[in-house]
Design a protein around this motif. Structure first.
Motif, PDB file in Angstrom:
ATOM      1  N   UNK A 160       0.804  -1.217   0.000  1.00 30.32           N
ATOM      2  CA  UNK A 160       0.000   0.000   0.000  1.00 30.32           C
ATOM      3  C   UNK A 160       0.842   1.276   0.000  1.00 30.32           C
ATOM      4  N   UNK A 161       2.005   1.239  -0.651  1.00 28.22           N
ATOM      5  CA  UNK A 161       2.790   2.464  -0.794  1.00 28.22           C
ATOM      6  C   UNK A 161       2.023   3.431  -1.698  1.00 28.22           C
ATOM      7  N   UNK A 162       1.489   4.525  -1.162  1.00 27.59           N
ATOM      8  CA  UNK A 162       0.627   5.400  -1.980  1.00 27.59           C
ATOM      9  C   UNK A 162       1.314   5.926  -3.229  1.00 27.59           C
ATOM     10  N   UNK A 163       2.593   6.314  -3.100  1.00 27.44           N
ATOM     11  CA  UNK A 163       3.273   6.961  -4.222  1.00 27.44           C
ATOM     12  C   UNK A 163       3.701   5.998  -5.320  1.00 27.44           C
ATOM     13  N   UNK A 164       3.330   4.747  -5.206  1.00 32.54           N
ATOM     14  CA  UNK A 164       3.548   3.845  -6.337  1.00 32.54           C
ATOM     15  C   UNK A 164       2.727   4.267  -7.548  1.00 32.54           C
ATOM     16  N   UNK A 165       1.826   5.248  -7.389  1.00 29.52           N
ATOM     17  CA  UNK A 165       1.101   5.755  -8.562  1.00 29.52           C
ATOM     18  C   UNK A 165       2.073   6.312  -9.599  1.00 29.52           C
ATOM     19  N   UNK A 166       3.273   6.683  -9.164  1.00 22.93           N
ATOM     20  CA  UNK A 166       4.266   7.207 -10.100  1.00 22.93           C
ATOM     21  C   UNK A 166       4.814   6.134 -11.039  1.00 22.93           C
ATOM     22  N   UNK A 167       4.774   4.889 -10.618  1.00 19.38           N
ATOM     23  CA  UNK A 167       5.517   3.833 -11.308  1.00 19.38           C
ATOM     24  C   UNK A 167       4.606   2.781 -11.938  1.00 19.38           C
ATOM     25  N   UNK A 168       3.351   3.130 -12.181  1.00 15.08           N
ATOM     26  CA  UNK A 168       2.403   2.118 -12.662  1.00 15.08           C
ATOM     27  C   UNK A 168       2.777   1.583 -14.039  1.00 15.08           C
ATOM     28  N   UNK A 169       3.485   2.356 -14.851  1.00 13.81           N
ATOM     29  CA  UNK A 169       3.934   1.847 -16.149  1.00 13.81           C
ATOM     30  C   UNK A 169       4.906   0.700 -15.974  1.00 13.81           C
ATOM     31  N   UNK A 170       5.951   0.918 -15.155  1.00 12.02           N
ATOM     32  CA  UNK A 170       6.903  -0.153 -14.876  1.00 12.02           C
ATOM     33  C   UNK A 170       6.194  -1.344 -14.223  1.00 12.02           C
ATOM     34  N   UNK A 171       5.339  -1.050 -13.256  1.00 15.47           N
ATOM     35  CA  UNK A 171       4.685  -2.123 -12.500  1.00 15.47           C
ATOM     36  C   UNK A 171       3.833  -2.986 -13.420  1.00 15.47           C
ATOM     37  N   UNK A 172       3.033  -2.354 -14.269  1.00 12.29           N
ATOM     38  CA  UNK A 172       2.161  -3.143 -15.143  1.00 12.29           C
ATOM     39  C   UNK A 172       2.963  -3.916 -16.183  1.00 12.29           C
ATOM     40  N   UNK A 173       4.034  -3.288 -16.705  1.00 16.92           N
ATOM     41  CA  UNK A 173       4.843  -3.993 -17.696  1.00 16.92           C
ATOM     42  C   UNK A 173       5.553  -5.191 -17.077  1.00 16.92           C
ATOM     43  N   UNK A 174       6.047  -5.029 -15.846  1.00 16.50           N
ATOM     44  CA  UNK A 174       6.767  -6.120 -15.183  1.00 16.50           C
ATOM     45  C   UNK A 174       5.821  -7.172 -14.629  1.00 16.50           C
ATOM     46  N   UNK A 175       4.625  -6.745 -14.189  1.00 17.23           N
ATOM     47  CA  UNK A 175       3.669  -7.636 -13.524  1.00 17.23           C
ATOM     48  C   UNK A 175       2.279  -7.408 -14.109  1.00 17.23           C
ATOM     49  N   UNK A 176       2.053  -7.859 -15.323  1.00 17.70           N
ATOM     50  CA  UNK A 176       0.785  -7.532 -15.991  1.00 17.70           C
ATOM     51  C   UNK A 176      -0.446  -8.069 -15.280  1.00 17.70           C
ATOM     52  N   UNK A 177      -0.288  -9.072 -14.413  1.00 13.84           N
ATOM     53  CA  UNK A 177      -1.442  -9.620 -13.686  1.00 13.84           C
ATOM     54  C   UNK A 177      -1.605  -9.018 -12.292  1.00 13.84           C
TER      55      UNK A 177
END
Length: 693
Positions: free
Chosen positions: A538-555
């Motif tokens: 629940x790190x709130x500021x992960x909103x900055x990295x959603x591109x990397x997150x979705x590309x690395x972990x699409x599910x």
């Protein structure tokens, strides 16, 4: 910060600190009344031989040689000084020898300086000062005497006087590295951090491998919020001097401020191992462990401190926070009151009482105590802590004018004490992220990495309900709430910094990088919980990295908490946050930050697949908790469980600022809270026109 005088010197010499780097400036070689050593030909051969042993640091031989020569020359001040130097450098008692030297040559300023050093090492500071002043009466241009006096004044807490003595020494000898180091420490204490950095630079230009100078430089950079620069300086300090406990502790603090808690804990552990009797280092370690939700280890650390120091108010303060994390608020308050009984001026404990329950008019005694403490606060930081607490008191009892006045004062102090906010850099960061992660980039990289369904990321602005969402989900038997993990921020920060430094148009992340990130993140979640079907970050500021997150972990499932922007920004303004949140202390900065956050979230909605992210409006969640809890569980593909509606009863540590709220049954009382403060919110009011994203 200094090690104890009788402890091993952190430079690794093998001597005690007081006999090495801790002496009040190195012993001065025997000198003429003018304060400088005369030409060697002026000395008899046997004394020149002894001086050679001193220059070669052959102190055992020097001791034997001077004792032999003193049989024939018992009134030679030079020989008594050399004997004192030999004894002092071996960690032996040099006081008698140096006292005799000063008696034999009462007009030799060097003899008085060396005697002052010995007296200082024995803790006889008033006598040491008298010796330095006697040396300066004889020779006012004696730079070492001014430098030693500065160290002594700093040890007495006379910061301005120490700085003045350093300036006198440097006026005589501009390249005097020791005086630059002492001046830097005085400037840090005086909160003149930029000037301290300049003095450290001058000291390091003369002695680039001096650990203490790197440590002071790191401390000044840390105070300015330049966390990465501070970390670099402090890493140099501990590399040069691995046995320097203060440098390890300062490095831990810098890493903590930068969000690198794992590394911070490692540094604090090294500091504690080197100085096991330091309550200060133990408290820092206990606090970092608590923030990692390693509650048992944190409590054990506090108990060890209390075994050594039963009167440690700070240890009781950490125990109070641990009880509050677990939802045991009455016990938390009892520990805070134990802390203030031991230390009546404990600002953290007085403020802690206000955080663990709703204040009422019956708490007028608490208010009287805290208002008086705020007026006589020892530092701006202490007043700031108390002003946030007083603001909460008045908000709780409904006196909104006085509440806002105290919150405004707290934020004014925070703004002065912390690093400045750079709106331009924040806009450039959002521009860079949007430019780097367009739809084409996501199409190229999506699906190349982990297929894991375990990660659930709850993102949004601070104070938008992310802790509530995590607590609801973590109440499900198949879910583990991991709290705020700094993984993505740590990984992306370097890429963003490199792009700014090189002027690159985008941040680079190829398939190999994404695969490495996915594997490392999967391993991290596995360490958090090996059994849970879903793990919530629940790190709130992960909103900055959603591109990397979705590309690395699409599910991975992304839950975006949305809350009324004015309620969100007001709640941030009313909260004492880490200095890294530079936007939090000014309403105009808050409005700008929120606008850029909203712009980025609009971008993610355009480029991410529709099924990758669920928007959860805070107001609807608290208004109809069952319906929205079902939506969240459906989104993460888990069956309904009624325990999620009893989230406030779930036994798990919560270390965020919302720890009290999430232990209460769900309520709508915080919805529209901003209207109570409308007249004060000018820079934010334009956000009221659009409450969605």
């Amino acid at each position: 910060m200094k090690p104890g005088r009788n402890e091993p010197c952190p430079c690794g010499s093998g001597l005690r600190y007081k006999a090495c780097c801790g002496r009040l400036v190195p012993e001065v070689p025997p000198a003429s009344p003018a304060g400088s050593r005369p030409a060697s030909k002026a000395w008899p051969d046997e004394i020149r031989e002894a001086l050679g042993l001193a220059d070669a640091a052959r102190y055992t031989e020097l001791e034997a040689k001077t004792r032999e020569l003193l049989r024939a020359r018992p009134t030679s001040a030079v020989l008594w000084q050399l004997l004192g130097i030999a004894l002092g450098r071996q960690g032996k008692d040099a006081l008698t020898a140096l006292t005799t030297a000063a008696q034999c040559s009462p007009d030799d300023p060097t003899a008085h300086v060396n005697l002052g050093n010995a007296l200082g090492r024995c803790g006889r500071l008033a006598e040491a000062e008298a010796s330095y002043r006697r040396a300066l009466e004889i020779n006012p241009e004696f730079a070492e005497a001014h430098g030693n006096l500065a160290d002594l004044q700093l040890e007495h807490g006379l910061t301005e006087e120490a700085a003045a003595s350093c300036h006198r020494a440097l006026g005589i000898r501009p390249g005097f590295a020791a005086a630059h180091r002492t001046l830097a420490k005085a400037l840090v204490r005086g909160r003149e951090y930029e000037a301290a950095i300049d003095s450290c630079g001058r000291a390091l230009a003369a002695e680039p491998d001096h650990a203490e100078a790197h440590n002071t430089l790191g401390s000044a950079l840390l105070k300015l919020g330049r966390f990465e620069d501070a970390i670099a300086s402090l890493r140099l300090a501990v590399a040069i001097s691995p046995g320097f406990p203060e440098a390890h502790a300062n490095l831990g603090q810098a890493l903590h401020c930068a969000g690198q808690l794992d590394d911070a804990v490692d540094s604090y552990r090294r500091a504690v191992a080197l100085r096991p009797d330091s309550a200060e280092f133990g408290i820092e370690l206990a606090t970092a462990l608590r923030l990692q939700r390693r509650s048992e280890e944190s409590e054990e650390c506090c108990r060890r401190i209390l075994a050594l120091r039963p009167d440690s108010a700070a240890a009781f303060g950490v125990l109070a926070e641990l009880r509050a994390d677990a939802g045991r608020f009455a016990e938390a308050e009892a520990y805070f009151r134990e802390a203030v009984a031991l230390e009546p001026d404990s600002t953290d404990a007085w403020a802690g009482i206000a955080r663990v329950r709703r204040m009422t008019a019956a708490d007028s005694d608490w208010l009287d105590q805290v208002e008086r403490a705020a007026e006589r606060a020892r530092s701006p930081q202490a007043e700031r802590t108390l002003r946030y607490a007083i603001g909460k008191y008045f908000d709780d009892v409904g006196d909104y004018e006085r509440a806002f006045a105290n919150y405004r004062r707290a934020n004014e102090i925070s703004g002065r004490c912390g690093p400045p906010h750079d709106r331009h850099r924040w806009t450039r960061t959002i521009d860079l992220i949007i430019r780097s992660h367009d739809a084409a980039w996501l199409r190229r990289h999506r699906g190349t990495a982990s297929r894991s369904c375990r990660p659930v990321l709850v993102v949004g602005m601070l104070r938008s309900g992310t802790t509530l969402a995590e607590q609801i989900l973590a109440s499900h038997p198949q879910v583990f709430g991991a709290g705020e993990l700094g993984f993505w921020a740590n990984e992306a920060k370097a890429a963003i910094g490199a792009a700014f430094a090189t002027g690159a148009a985008v941040t680079a992340a190829d398939d190999a990088t994404l695969g490495r990130l996915a594997s490392a993140y999967d391993d991290l979640l596995l360490r958090q919980s090996a059994r849970a079907a879903r793990v919530v970050d629940k790190m709130p500021t992960n909103f900055l990295f959603l591109g990397w997150i979705h590309a690395a972990l699409p599910n991975a499932r992304i839950i975006h908490m949305r809350r009324d922007p004015l309620d969100t920004c007001l709640s941030i303004y009313f909260q004492h946050l880490e200095a890294a949140n530079t936007y939090a202390n000014d309403l105009g900065d808050l409005a700008h930050y929120f606008g850029e956050y909203r712009r980025l979230m609009a971008h993610w909605r355009e480029v991410l697949p529709p099924d990758a992210m669920l928007d959860v409006p805070y107001e609807r969640l608290v208004g109809d908790p069952e319906a929205w809890t079902r939506k969240m569980l459906d989104f993460v593909e888990l069956p309904w469980d009624p325990a999620c509606l009893e989230f406030h009863r779930t036994a798990r540590p919560v270390v965020t600022a919302s720890k009290w709220q999430v232990r209460q049954a769900i309520a709508t009382s915080s919805v529209g809270r901003w209207r109570r403060y409308r007249e004060h919110l000018g820079p934010l009011l334009h956000l009221a026109a659009t409450t969605g994203d």
